[in-house]
Design a protein around this motif. Sequence first.
Motif, PDB file in Angstrom:
ATOM      1  N   GLU A 161       0.808  -1.248   0.072  1.00  0.00           N
ATOM      2  CA  GLU A 161      -0.058  -0.065  -0.137  1.00  0.00           C
ATOM      3  C   GLU A 161       0.937   1.279   0.185  1.00  0.00           C
ATOM      4  OE1 GLU A 161      -2.618   1.970   3.564  1.00  0.00           O
ATOM      5  OE2 GLU A 161      -2.966  -0.107   2.989  1.00  0.00           O
ATOM      6  N   THR A 162       0.546   2.279  -0.657  1.00  0.00           N
ATOM      7  CA  THR A 162       1.045   3.376  -0.795  1.00  0.00           C
ATOM      8  C   THR A 162       0.365   4.782  -0.521  1.00  0.00           C
ATOM      9  OG1 THR A 162       2.738   2.713  -2.370  1.00  0.00           O
ATOM     10  CG2 THR A 162       2.527   4.912  -2.270  1.00  0.00           C
ATOM     11  N   SER A 163       0.595   5.421   0.409  1.00  0.00           N
ATOM     12  CA  SER A 163      -0.211   7.031   0.526  1.00  0.00           C
ATOM     13  C   SER A 163       0.915   8.040   0.531  1.00  0.00           C
ATOM     14  CB  SER A 163      -0.824   6.973   1.803  1.00  0.00           C
ATOM     15  OG  SER A 163      -0.021   6.551   2.932  1.00  0.00           O
ATOM     16  N   VAL A 164       0.218   9.199   0.146  1.00  0.00           N
ATOM     17  CA  VAL A 164       0.912  10.209  -0.165  1.00  0.00           C
ATOM     18  C   VAL A 164       0.373  11.454   0.693  1.00  0.00           C
ATOM     19  CG1 VAL A 164      -0.459  11.164  -2.214  1.00  0.00           C
ATOM     20  CG2 VAL A 164       2.050  12.042  -1.693  1.00  0.00           C
ATOM     21  N   GLY A 165       1.243  12.114   1.525  1.00  0.00           N
ATOM     22  CA  GLY A 165       0.654  13.188   2.400  1.00  0.00           C
ATOM     23  C   GLY A 165       1.542  14.487   1.924  1.00  0.00           C
ATOM     24  N   PRO A 166       1.220  15.587   2.827  1.00  0.00           N
ATOM     25  CA  PRO A 166       2.098  16.777   2.529  1.00  0.00           C
ATOM     26  C   PRO A 166       3.691  16.808   2.577  1.00  0.00           C
ATOM     27  CG  PRO A 166       0.715  17.014   4.489  1.00  0.00           C
ATOM     28  CD  PRO A 166       0.509  15.519   4.009  1.00  0.00           C
ATOM     29  N   GLU A 167       4.193  15.657   3.617  1.00  0.00           N
ATOM     30  CA  GLU A 167       5.684  15.820   3.601  1.00  0.00           C
ATOM     31  C   GLU A 167       6.122  14.686   2.939  1.00  0.00           C
ATOM     32  OE1 GLU A 167       6.529  15.418   7.836  1.00  0.00           O
ATOM     33  OE2 GLU A 167       5.054  16.799   8.446  1.00  0.00           O
ATOM     34  N   GLY A 168       5.280  13.677   2.257  1.00  0.00           N
ATOM     35  CA  GLY A 168       5.878  12.701   1.476  1.00  0.00           C
ATOM     36  C   GLY A 168       4.939  11.493   1.275  1.00  0.00           C
ATOM     37  N   TYR A 169       5.807  10.341   1.191  1.00  0.00           N
ATOM     38  CA  TYR A 169       4.880   8.966   1.017  1.00  0.00           C
ATOM     39  C   TYR A 169       5.240   8.150   2.266  1.00  0.00           C
ATOM     40  CZ  TYR A 169       4.814  10.076  -4.065  1.00  0.00           C
ATOM     41  OH  TYR A 169       4.682  10.705  -5.160  1.00  0.00           O
TER      42      TYR A 169
END
Length: 77
Positions: free
Chosen positions: A23-31
Motif C-alpha cells: 500500500e502507498t499513501s501520499v501526504g504533505p511531507e511525502g509518501y
Amino acid sequence: MADSLDSKDYETGSAIRTFNIIETSVGPEGYEVLLEMDLDSGYDLESVRMKISHEDMVAYETSDIHEAVKYALGFFE
C-alpha cells in the motif's frame, strides 16, 4: 522497544532478497509505504512502514515511488 546497539560490537544487516509494496499513501511531507520483505537470512518482514519524503524523491531523481523504495533499500543498478 528499540535496542540501541553499538555498531562496533556487532556486524549488522541481512540482505533483502525481494520486497513487495502492499500500500502507498501520499501526504504533505511525502509518501508512506507499507512493505513486505524477504530477507536473505530466511526471515520475512511483514507490515513494514517506510516513509519517503518529497526531498528524498528529488534526491533519488525519480517520481516513481517503486524506484524510490528500491533506492532507499539499497537496490542500485
